[in-house]
Design a protein around this motif. Structure first.
Motif, PDB file in Angstrom:
ATOM      1  N   ALA A  30     -10.478   5.080 -26.032  1.00 24.33           N
ATOM      2  CA  ALA A  30     -10.716   6.526 -26.048  1.00 24.33           C
ATOM      3  C   ALA A  30     -10.823   7.064 -27.471  1.00 24.33           C
ATOM      4  CB  ALA A  30      -9.601   7.243 -25.296  1.00 24.33           C
ATOM      5  N   GLN A  31     -10.233   6.338 -28.429  1.00 23.08           N
ATOM      6  CA  GLN A  31     -10.304   6.749 -29.834  1.00 23.08           C
ATOM      7  C   GLN A  31     -11.503   6.117 -30.558  1.00 23.08           C
ATOM      8  OE1 GLN A  31      -6.690   6.335 -32.077  1.00 23.08           O
ATOM      9  NE2 GLN A  31      -5.428   7.367 -30.542  1.00 23.08           N
ATOM     10  N   GLY A  32     -12.343   5.388 -29.822  1.00 26.25           N
ATOM     11  CA  GLY A  32     -13.551   4.830 -30.427  1.00 26.25           C
ATOM     12  C   GLY A  32     -13.444   3.382 -30.855  1.00 26.25           C
ATOM     13  N   ILE A  33     -12.355   2.703 -30.455  1.00 30.51           N
ATOM     14  CA  ILE A  33     -12.186   1.288 -30.773  1.00 30.51           C
ATOM     15  C   ILE A  33     -12.945   0.451 -29.747  1.00 30.51           C
ATOM     16  CG2 ILE A  33     -10.504  -0.595 -30.940  1.00 30.51           C
ATOM     17  CD1 ILE A  33     -10.324   1.387 -33.234  1.00 30.51           C
ATOM     18  N   TYR A  34     -13.654  -0.569 -30.206  1.00 27.28           N
ATOM     19  CA  TYR A  34     -14.222  -1.560 -29.302  1.00 27.28           C
ATOM     20  C   TYR A  34     -13.122  -2.557 -28.955  1.00 27.28           C
ATOM     21  CZ  TYR A  34     -18.964  -0.016 -30.524  1.00 27.28           C
ATOM     22  OH  TYR A  34     -20.101   0.708 -30.711  1.00 27.28           O
ATOM     23  N   PHE A  35     -12.885  -2.753 -27.661  1.00 30.66           N
ATOM     24  CA  PHE A  35     -11.967  -3.803 -27.231  1.00 30.66           C
ATOM     25  C   PHE A  35     -12.803  -4.886 -26.569  1.00 30.66           C
ATOM     26  CE2 PHE A  35      -9.189  -6.172 -24.468  1.00 30.66           C
ATOM     27  CZ  PHE A  35      -8.104  -6.403 -25.295  1.00 30.66           C
ATOM     28  N   VAL A  36     -12.822  -6.074 -27.185  1.00 29.71           N
ATOM     29  CA  VAL A  36     -13.742  -7.143 -26.771  1.00 29.71           C
ATOM     30  C   VAL A  36     -12.941  -8.382 -26.361  1.00 29.71           C
ATOM     31  CG1 VAL A  36     -15.652  -8.616 -27.481  1.00 29.71           C
ATOM     32  CG2 VAL A  36     -15.477  -6.276 -28.369  1.00 29.71           C
ATOM     33  N   PRO A  37     -12.890  -8.704 -25.071  1.00 32.34           N
ATOM     34  CA  PRO A  37     -12.323  -9.996 -24.686  1.00 32.34           C
ATOM     35  C   PRO A  37     -13.097 -11.121 -25.369  1.00 32.34           C
ATOM     36  CG  PRO A  37     -12.592  -8.585 -22.759  1.00 32.34           C
ATOM     37  CD  PRO A  37     -13.301  -7.900 -23.901  1.00 32.34           C
ATOM     38  N   ASN A  38     -12.372 -12.050 -25.962  1.00 32.75           N
ATOM     39  CA  ASN A  38     -12.983 -13.169 -26.689  1.00 32.75           C
ATOM     40  C   ASN A  38     -12.347 -14.432 -26.133  1.00 32.75           C
ATOM     41  OD1 ASN A  38     -14.253 -14.834 -28.529  1.00 32.75           O
ATOM     42  ND2 ASN A  38     -13.723 -13.612 -30.313  1.00 32.75           N
ATOM     43  N   THR A  39     -13.043 -15.082 -25.206  1.00 36.48           N
ATOM     44  CA  THR A  39     -12.437 -16.088 -24.359  1.00 36.48           C
ATOM     45  C   THR A  39     -13.242 -17.381 -24.337  1.00 36.48           C
ATOM     46  OG1 THR A  39     -11.736 -16.549 -22.071  1.00 36.48           O
ATOM     47  CG2 THR A  39     -13.630 -15.085 -22.356  1.00 36.48           C
ATOM     48  N   LEU A 263      -1.727  -2.921 -30.738  1.00 35.09           N
ATOM     49  CA  LEU A 263      -2.491  -1.673 -30.744  1.00 35.09           C
ATOM     50  C   LEU A 263      -1.622  -0.498 -31.174  1.00 35.09           C
ATOM     51  CD1 LEU A 263      -4.604  -2.160 -27.494  1.00 35.09           C
ATOM     52  CD2 LEU A 263      -5.349  -2.406 -29.864  1.00 35.09           C
ATOM     53  N   ARG A 264      -0.400  -0.451 -30.720  1.00 37.26           N
ATOM     54  CA  ARG A 264       0.495   0.641 -31.121  1.00 37.26           C
ATOM     55  C   ARG A 264       0.780   0.605 -32.614  1.00 37.26           C
ATOM     56  NH1 ARG A 264       4.702  -0.423 -26.135  1.00 37.26           N
ATOM     57  NH2 ARG A 264       3.623   0.799 -24.525  1.00 37.26           N
ATOM     58  N   LYS A 265       0.939  -0.589 -33.149  1.00 40.52           N
ATOM     59  CA  LYS A 265       1.319  -0.711 -34.556  1.00 40.52           C
ATOM     60  C   LYS A 265       0.143  -0.468 -35.501  1.00 40.52           C
ATOM     61  CE  LYS A 265       3.692  -3.849 -37.780  1.00 40.52           C
ATOM     62  NZ  LYS A 265       4.788  -2.923 -38.090  1.00 40.52           N
ATOM     63  N   PHE A 266      -1.036  -0.993 -35.155  1.00 42.47           N
ATOM     64  CA  PHE A 266      -2.159  -0.989 -36.102  1.00 42.47           C
ATOM     65  C   PHE A 266      -3.316  -0.053 -35.744  1.00 42.47           C
ATOM     66  CE2 PHE A 266      -0.145  -5.221 -36.521  1.00 42.47           C
ATOM     67  CZ  PHE A 266       0.211  -5.163 -37.865  1.00 42.47           C
ATOM     68  N   VAL A 267      -3.331   0.458 -34.523  1.00 43.19           N
ATOM     69  CA  VAL A 267      -4.449   1.293 -34.097  1.00 43.19           C
ATOM     70  C   VAL A 267      -3.986   2.684 -33.681  1.00 43.19           C
ATOM     71  CG1 VAL A 267      -6.336   1.554 -32.435  1.00 43.19           C
ATOM     72  CG2 VAL A 267      -5.811  -0.698 -33.365  1.00 43.19           C
ATOM     73  N   LEU A 268      -3.088   2.758 -32.744  1.00 49.52           N
ATOM     74  CA  LEU A 268      -2.705   4.041 -32.182  1.00 49.52           C
ATOM     75  C   LEU A 268      -1.745   4.805 -33.094  1.00 49.52           C
ATOM     76  CD1 LEU A 268      -2.231   2.872 -28.487  1.00 49.52           C
ATOM     77  CD2 LEU A 268      -4.203   4.020 -29.492  1.00 49.52           C
TER      78      LEU A 268
END
Length: 268
Positions: A30-39, A263-268
């Protein structure tokens, strides 16, 4: 952009995404971050996870699959990039695995074929990879002409996996990316395919610098993205050598919402 491994990283041991991870990922997106599963898995096996995260069939959202062998846009599963292996190389590796009696997986762009599958393997795959073709074909002739992305063997003993890697490196002139995953597989890709190269390539498409990428993982096949991203993270349950390569190690493991911690520590 956050690129994230699935098994033993994003997913808990029940093969589900912890609720705290879901909430944190949705907040980051919602804040504009791309979340990409890398599997290491195929992109079609990730669809339920994408639906849980609100990313299913979304334009300008992506999955990296097959250890970097394919980059796919979620909308209509549009394939943007693949790194295929020569048929002759996959065929030779297949013959080696079958001769050793291993359970062998061969991946095309959108299908998985498995030989010598066991009850243990069925139990591990169910809920992770629900669509595969079990086959007794003695060769790969039926796959000639198709793009082959990856071949893996189920080798439960680590010492045997390590010895097999050295054997293949000594035997093959074709440059291979050989990695390990889930403490059960040895995986073979083209040297051009790894999770790090694919993350950087997708970042280039999106005008995202390596320094603006966070990579989260737990095992050998995650090392390239952990090393190449601006911030490389090992979850608490990651292998020792992954923790040594990481910039940050979570306090939480995959069952406790390690991705939410990041995510809480480095993004949110």
């Amino acid at each position: 952009m956050v690129v994230c491994d699935l098994d033993e990283t994003l997913l808990n041991d029940k093969k589900l995404i912890p609720a705290v991870n879901i909430a944190a990922i949705k907040a980051a997106v919602a804040q504009g971050i791309y979340f990409v599963p890398n599997t290491g898995r195929g992109y079609l096996t990730v669809q339920d996870n994408l639906q849980t995260l609100g990313l299913l069939q979304r334009k300008n959202e992506y999955v990296i699959s097959y250890n970097g062998g394919a980059i796919v846009e979620n909308f209509k599963n549009r394939i943007l990039q693949t790194c295929v292996m020569p048929f002759s190389v996959v065929e030779s590796l297949f013959e080696l695995g079958i001769a050793q009696g291993y359970c062998v997986h061969v991946y095309t762009v959108d299908q998985l074929y498995i030989w010598n599958i066991s009850a243990s393997e069925i139990n591990y795959l169910t809920g992770r990879v629900n669509q595969w073709h079990e086959t007794t074909e003695p060769n790969l002739n039926f796959l000639q002409g198709q793009d082959l992305i990856k071949i893996i063997f189920f080798v439960p003993q680590e010492a045997e996996r390590l010895a097999l890697k050295e054997q293949v490196l000594a035997q093959y002139t074709y440059p291979l990316n050989i990695s390990f995953s889930s403490d059960r597989y040895i995986e073979f890709n083209s040297i051009e395919a790894d999770k790090g190269q694919a993350a950087i390539a997708l970042g280039n498409r999106l005008n995202i610098k390596p320094a603006e990428i966070i990579a989260v993982g737990d095992n050998s096949n995650d090392l390239p993205m952990i090393r190449q991203a601006g911030l490389g993270v090992s979850v608490a349950n990651g292998r020792k050598f992954v923790k040594q390569a990481a910039d940050y190690i979570t306090a939480a493991d995959n069952n406790q919402g390690a991705v939410a911690e990041v995510l809480r520590k480095f993004v949110l």
